[in-house]
Design a protein around this motif. Sequence first.
Motif, short mmCIF file in Angstrom:
data_model
loop_
_atom_site.label_atom_id
_atom_site.label_comp_id
_atom_site.label_asym_id
_atom_site.label_seq_id
_atom_site.Cartn_x
_atom_site.Cartn_y
_atom_site.Cartn_z
N LEU A 105 -21.64 -91.05 12.68
CA LEU A 105 -22.90 -91.56 12.14
C LEU A 105 -23.63 -90.37 11.53
N HIS A 106 -23.82 -90.42 10.22
CA HIS A 106 -24.47 -89.32 9.50
C HIS A 106 -25.84 -89.78 9.01
N VAL A 107 -26.89 -89.12 9.46
CA VAL A 107 -28.25 -89.47 9.03
C VAL A 107 -28.46 -88.95 7.62
N MET A 108 -28.95 -89.85 6.76
CA MET A 108 -29.18 -89.50 5.36
C MET A 108 -30.67 -89.34 5.06
N TRP A 109 -31.49 -90.11 5.76
CA TRP A 109 -32.93 -90.08 5.51
C TRP A 109 -33.63 -90.62 6.75
N GLU A 110 -34.92 -90.65 6.73
CA GLU A 110 -35.73 -91.06 7.87
C GLU A 110 -35.26 -92.38 8.48
N ASP A 111 -34.92 -93.33 7.64
CA ASP A 111 -34.58 -94.67 8.14
C ASP A 111 -33.17 -95.10 7.76
N LEU A 112 -32.33 -94.16 7.30
CA LEU A 112 -31.03 -94.52 6.75
C LEU A 112 -29.94 -93.57 7.24
N ALA A 113 -28.84 -94.16 7.71
CA ALA A 113 -27.68 -93.39 8.14
C ALA A 113 -26.43 -94.05 7.59
N GLU A 114 -25.32 -93.31 7.64
CA GLU A 114 -24.05 -93.83 7.14
C GLU A 114 -23.00 -93.77 8.25
N VAL A 115 -22.23 -94.84 8.39
CA VAL A 115 -21.05 -94.82 9.23
C VAL A 115 -19.94 -94.17 8.41
N ARG A 116 -19.32 -93.14 8.99
CA ARG A 116 -18.27 -92.39 8.30
C ARG A 116 -17.03 -92.28 9.17
N THR A 117 -15.91 -92.11 8.52
CA THR A 117 -14.66 -91.72 9.17
C THR A 117 -14.32 -92.64 10.35
N LEU A 118 -14.52 -93.92 10.18
CA LEU A 118 -14.16 -94.89 11.21
C LEU A 118 -12.66 -95.15 11.10
N ALA A 119 -11.93 -94.72 12.11
CA ALA A 119 -10.47 -94.80 12.05
C ALA A 119 -9.90 -95.11 13.43
N ALA A 120 -8.81 -95.87 13.43
CA ALA A 120 -8.10 -96.18 14.68
C ALA A 120 -6.63 -95.87 14.50
N ASP A 121 -6.01 -95.44 15.58
CA ASP A 121 -4.57 -95.21 15.60
C ASP A 121 -3.88 -96.52 15.21
N ARG A 122 -2.86 -96.45 14.39
CA ARG A 122 -2.16 -97.65 13.91
C ARG A 122 -1.71 -98.55 15.06
N ARG A 123 -1.26 -97.95 16.14
CA ARG A 123 -0.78 -98.74 17.28
C ARG A 123 -1.90 -99.54 17.95
N TRP A 124 -3.15 -99.16 17.71
CA TRP A 124 -4.28 -99.81 18.36
C TRP A 124 -5.07 -100.70 17.41
N ARG A 125 -4.70 -100.78 16.15
CA ARG A 125 -5.45 -101.63 15.22
C ARG A 125 -5.33 -103.08 15.64
N GLY A 126 -6.44 -103.78 15.55
CA GLY A 126 -6.47 -105.18 15.96
C GLY A 126 -6.75 -105.37 17.44
N HIS A 127 -7.06 -104.28 18.15
CA HIS A 127 -7.32 -104.37 19.59
C HIS A 127 -8.75 -103.99 19.96
N GLY A 128 -9.65 -103.94 18.97
CA GLY A 128 -11.06 -103.73 19.26
C GLY A 128 -11.55 -102.30 19.19
N VAL A 129 -10.70 -101.37 18.76
CA VAL A 129 -11.12 -99.96 18.69
C VAL A 129 -12.26 -99.79 17.70
N GLY A 130 -12.10 -100.32 16.49
CA GLY A 130 -13.16 -100.22 15.49
C GLY A 130 -14.44 -100.88 15.95
N HIS A 131 -14.31 -102.02 16.62
CA HIS A 131 -15.48 -102.74 17.12
C HIS A 131 -16.28 -101.89 18.10
N VAL A 132 -15.60 -101.34 19.12
CA VAL A 132 -16.34 -100.58 20.14
C VAL A 132 -16.92 -99.30 19.55
N LEU A 133 -16.20 -98.67 18.63
CA LEU A 133 -16.74 -97.47 17.99
C LEU A 133 -17.96 -97.80 17.14
N LEU A 134 -17.87 -98.85 16.33
CA LEU A 134 -18.99 -99.22 15.48
C LEU A 134 -20.20 -99.61 16.31
#
Length: 170
Positions: free
Chosen positions: A63-92
């Motif tokens: 999570l990269h803060v860009m401004w007072e009220d604005l941030a960006e989600v960056r580099t959200l990645a999951a190991d291929r073996r774990w895709r579809g098992h909720g890794v992205g969900h829990v990280l986000l």
Amino acid sequence: MTSTTITVRRARTSDVHRIRSLVAPLADERILVAKEAVAYYEGLQEFRIAEGPDGEVIGCGALHVMWEDLAEVRTLAADRRWRGHGVGHVLLEALLADAVEIGVQRVFCLTFEVDFFRRHGFEVMANQSAVDPEVYSELLRSHDEGVAEFLDLARVKPNTLGNTRMIRTL
């Protein structure tokens, strides 16, 4: 392998090698942009790590803060073996909780995974009016490539072709 067996924690310096290995195949596919190791170390405090039940690093996100009220989600990645098992969900969810905790009101992402982010309350940005003109001119002074991508500056077009800008109000 379910999200109940996934834990999320702050990143440590010892995680940078694994973060780079998670990003590498996605960078090869032009889904994420690879960075030099130094960039990951410099931004390490922005990262969260997902671990499987055996403590293996199976995902990352920042999570990269860009401004007072604005941030960006960056580099959200999951190991291929774990895709579809909720890794992205829990990280986000952890990154959005971090955003709330530090006072950010809107979170932006630049993504090919539109459906994933829609399921998490993000909407496609109709235009760049997400910031007022005064803030826009301040953001133009940033040297950060993610800010340039958010502003849709011509110098980042080759890296962002095909990506969709999305935003969520918290």
